[in-house]
Design a protein around this motif. Structure first.
Motif, PDB file in Angstrom:
ATOM      1  N   SER A  21       0.758  -1.243  -0.036  1.00  0.00           N
ATOM      2  CA  SER A  21       0.178  -0.121  -0.067  1.00  0.00           C
ATOM      3  C   SER A  21       0.708   1.307   0.110  1.00  0.00           C
ATOM      4  CB  SER A  21      -0.850   0.059   1.160  1.00  0.00           C
ATOM      5  OG  SER A  21      -1.685  -1.078   1.183  1.00  0.00           O
ATOM      6  N   GLN A  22       1.951   1.317   0.820  1.00  0.00           N
ATOM      7  CA  GLN A  22       3.103   2.393   1.008  1.00  0.00           C
ATOM      8  C   GLN A  22       3.691   2.584  -0.511  1.00  0.00           C
ATOM      9  OE1 GLN A  22       4.375   1.089   4.922  1.00  0.00           O
ATOM     10  NE2 GLN A  22       4.698   3.215   5.043  1.00  0.00           N
ATOM     11  N   ASN A  23       3.927   1.564  -1.175  1.00  0.00           N
ATOM     12  CA  ASN A  23       4.455   1.658  -2.537  1.00  0.00           C
ATOM     13  C   ASN A  23       3.639   2.158  -3.474  1.00  0.00           C
ATOM     14  OD1 ASN A  23       6.832   0.624  -3.736  1.00  0.00           O
ATOM     15  ND2 ASN A  23       5.493  -0.592  -5.174  1.00  0.00           N
ATOM     16  N   GLU A  24       2.314   1.828  -3.261  1.00  0.00           N
ATOM     17  CA  GLU A  24       1.404   2.777  -4.097  1.00  0.00           C
ATOM     18  C   GLU A  24       0.985   4.021  -3.815  1.00  0.00           C
ATOM     19  OE1 GLU A  24       0.019   1.374  -7.076  1.00  0.00           O
ATOM     20  OE2 GLU A  24       1.518  -0.273  -6.601  1.00  0.00           O
ATOM     21  N   GLY A  25       1.773   4.523  -2.764  1.00  0.00           N
ATOM     22  CA  GLY A  25       1.579   6.026  -2.412  1.00  0.00           C
ATOM     23  C   GLY A  25       0.851   6.664  -1.203  1.00  0.00           C
ATOM     24  N   LEU A  26       0.107   5.411  -0.608  1.00  0.00           N
ATOM     25  CA  LEU A  26      -0.431   5.819   0.592  1.00  0.00           C
ATOM     26  C   LEU A  26       0.367   5.875   1.993  1.00  0.00           C
ATOM     27  CD1 LEU A  26      -3.532   3.109   0.427  1.00  0.00           C
ATOM     28  CD2 LEU A  26      -3.508   5.655  -0.016  1.00  0.00           C
ATOM     29  N   ASP A  27       0.043   6.711   2.764  1.00  0.00           N
ATOM     30  CA  ASP A  27       1.012   6.906   3.956  1.00  0.00           C
ATOM     31  C   ASP A  27       0.891   5.629   4.959  1.00  0.00           C
ATOM     32  OD1 ASP A  27      -0.964   7.480   6.307  1.00  0.00           O
ATOM     33  OD2 ASP A  27      -1.692   8.742   4.760  1.00  0.00           O
ATOM     34  N   ARG A  28       1.840   5.292   5.801  1.00  0.00           N
ATOM     35  CA  ARG A  28       1.736   4.096   6.710  1.00  0.00           C
ATOM     36  C   ARG A  28       0.560   4.258   7.552  1.00  0.00           C
ATOM     37  NH1 ARG A  28       4.878   0.168   7.803  1.00  0.00           N
ATOM     38  NH2 ARG A  28       4.472  -1.017   9.667  1.00  0.00           N
ATOM     39  N   GLU A  29       0.046   5.246   8.277  1.00  0.00           N
ATOM     40  CA  GLU A  29      -1.162   4.921   9.085  1.00  0.00           C
ATOM     41  C   GLU A  29      -2.406   4.695   8.293  1.00  0.00           C
ATOM     42  OE1 GLU A  29      -3.756   8.048  12.049  1.00  0.00           O
ATOM     43  OE2 GLU A  29      -1.861   8.900  11.018  1.00  0.00           O
ATOM     44  N   THR A  30      -2.449   5.463   7.328  1.00  0.00           N
ATOM     45  CA  THR A  30      -3.761   5.212   6.452  1.00  0.00           C
ATOM     46  C   THR A  30      -3.560   3.555   5.938  1.00  0.00           C
ATOM     47  OG1 THR A  30      -3.931   7.164   5.526  1.00  0.00           O
ATOM     48  CG2 THR A  30      -4.859   5.600   4.277  1.00  0.00           C
ATOM     49  N   SER A  31      -2.463   3.057   5.282  1.00  0.00           N
ATOM     50  CA  SER A  31      -2.293   1.608   4.964  1.00  0.00           C
ATOM     51  C   SER A  31      -2.604   0.870   6.101  1.00  0.00           C
ATOM     52  CB  SER A  31      -0.752   1.403   4.497  1.00  0.00           C
ATOM     53  OG  SER A  31      -0.264   2.471   3.547  1.00  0.00           O
ATOM     54  N   GLU A  32      -2.072   0.923   7.214  1.00  0.00           N
ATOM     55  CA  GLU A  32      -2.194   0.087   8.348  1.00  0.00           C
ATOM     56  C   GLU A  32      -3.983   0.031   8.773  1.00  0.00           C
ATOM     57  OE1 GLU A  32       0.192   1.253  11.422  1.00  0.00           O
ATOM     58  OE2 GLU A  32       1.639   0.166  10.964  1.00  0.00           O
ATOM     59  N   LYS A  33      -4.574   1.169   8.666  1.00  0.00           N
ATOM     60  CA  LYS A  33      -5.946   1.182   9.085  1.00  0.00           C
ATOM     61  C   LYS A  33      -6.665   0.305   7.958  1.00  0.00           C
ATOM     62  CE  LYS A  33      -9.873   3.809  10.619  1.00  0.00           C
ATOM     63  NZ  LYS A  33      -9.833   4.967  11.676  1.00  0.00           N
ATOM     64  N   LEU A  34      -6.236   0.704   6.810  1.00  0.00           N
ATOM     65  CA  LEU A  34      -7.053  -0.022   5.637  1.00  0.00           C
ATOM     66  C   LEU A  34      -6.901  -1.601   5.693  1.00  0.00           C
ATOM     67  CD1 LEU A  34      -6.163   2.329   2.654  1.00  0.00           C
ATOM     68  CD2 LEU A  34      -8.569   1.801   3.807  1.00  0.00           C
TER      69      LEU A  34
END
Length: 265
Positions: free
Chosen positions: A185-198
């Protein structure tokens, strides 16, 4: 008369059981045997009427919650806690019923395999007892294991090695998948906090849907996969040449094999 229960080992799973028992208010007289108990945990146990490393008498039930690699070193201490009528319960991977019976000198022994979500009461534990166990033993075992979550009795001892590979080690597979999804997810540009929540909420929701919908994993997977859609594109990568299925078969086979090996050491 109140039954006396001893647990050997105050590690992660041992503590999960202890906290679960205290929260459930079970009507046993409990003792913990562990050479290293920190001051805060000692105070917590004492406040809840637990005994720590007592020296007197035998116990009605003894639960072995140490790592299987160190089990051979506790044999003599285990025998000191066991009388002729003691029921021994092990949550150690690999240690078979015959070894438990020999090490403890007890006739009635049970193998159980919990998993780490038991720390929050959301785990699942499978167990099997030897032929000397009676129905009252199993009722007692389920009472002691239920604060960790669901409890199931399997039909044969060799099933416990498969249980160890599937649900005992299973949380690590889910955590690894979550770890990989978060990184992607982070590789696709999302920040870590958002990635973890998703990722976390997707795993939680999917597990709940699988449990409550009455549909199989295959049916639910097909329902969310539109032809030529985004999910199909991702699944084409994961299932190319049955790669994911083969990988999981090999992983679970390796874990089950290791469980058997631990029982021979």
């Amino acid at each position: 008369m109140t039954q006396k229960v001893a647990i050997i080992g105050g590690g992660r799973m041992g503590q999960a059981m202890i906290y679960g028992w205290i929260k459930a208010g079970l009507d046993f007289e409990f003792s913990l045997f562990d050479p290293v108990v920190n001051e805060e945990f000692q105070k917590f146990l004492s406040t809840n009427n637990w005994k720590i490393n007592p020296t007197e008498g035998f116990f009605d039930i003894v639960i072995c919650a140490v790592k299987p690699q160190i089990f051979p070193t506790i044999g003599e201490n285990l025998k000191k806690l066991c009388g002729e009528e003691t029921l021994v319960v092990s949550i150690m991977a690999g240690i078979n019923l015959a070894t438990l019976q020999s090490a403890s000198g007890c006739g009635r022994v049970v193998r159980a395999m919990p998993n780490t979500p038991g720390q929050i009461g959301s785990g699942i534990t499978a167990y099997i007892g030897n032929n000397s166990c009676v129905s009252q033993d199993f009722e007692c075992v389920e009472k002691l294991l239920s604060p960790l979550g669901e409890v199931v009795k399997v039909s044969a001892e060799h099933d416990i090695d498969a249980v160890t590979a599937v649900s005992g080690s299973g949380p690590a597979y889910i955590f690894l998948m979550a770890e990989a999804m978060i990184a992607a997810s982070q590789n696709e540009g999302l920040d870590r906090e958002t990635s973890e929540k998703l990722v976390i909420e997707t795993i939680l929701g999917s597990a709940k849907l699988l449990k409550e919908s009455g549909q199989s994993a295959q049916e639910l997977r097909k329902a969310v996969t539109s032809p030529n859609g985004t999910t199909a594109a991702a699944l084409d990568v994961l299932t190319n040449n049955a790669a994911l299925f083969e990988l999981m078969r090999n992983a679970i086979r390796a874990a089950a094999h290791r469980s058997k090996e631990l029982g021979k050491n």
